[in-house]
Design an enzyme around this catalytic site. Sequence first.
Site: not given
Length: 198
Positions: A80, A111, A153
């Site tokens: 993460d 991501r 994030r």
Amino acid sequence: SAAFFVAAALGLPGAKLRIRDVGLNPTRTGFINLLEDSGGRIIVEAMADDGGEPVGNLIVEGSDPSGLDIGGSWIGNVIDEIPILAVLGTRTRKGVRVRDAKELRAKETDRIHAVVTNLRAIGGEIEEFEDGFFEPGGQTLKGGSIDSFGDHRIAMAFAIAGLFAAAPVTINRAASVAVSFPEFFETLAQIVGTGGPA
């Protein structure tokens, strides 16, 4: 949540930041261990037990990390935090290499794609792999406009990139931070003593 502020302090010469009451469960401290191994100055103090979970204060100082090679057994403990490690990687001497992280493509967004696209948009150099990326160290980010891709994030990581860049970084769809840290921008503004990110 503390990871973003840890990275900010490490990447800014002369910075010193104390973050109080951080959860330090061994399954979540890979980020700290990885940065310490690369030369990041992080001190853990005042360890205590809070309902069966270890907590403590982190003292973080601006550092000159050598670089990060993240793969294999590291991935599970830092998956993460990879977006913010990518941003911090531009401030390291040797850069950051991430492999074995294909699961990043199936998070709130892809991501790997988001990190690569956004770093390039603000003047960063980065090479994309199916399971990660490589970026050289010693980069100066130029600033510009990025997209959070609706991922909290990514938004928070690139807010920190704005602290490292030569010009402002504008984050489109920044409201995505509310998923995990609604007060993120206000907290960041208090820490750096500005009106907050664009």
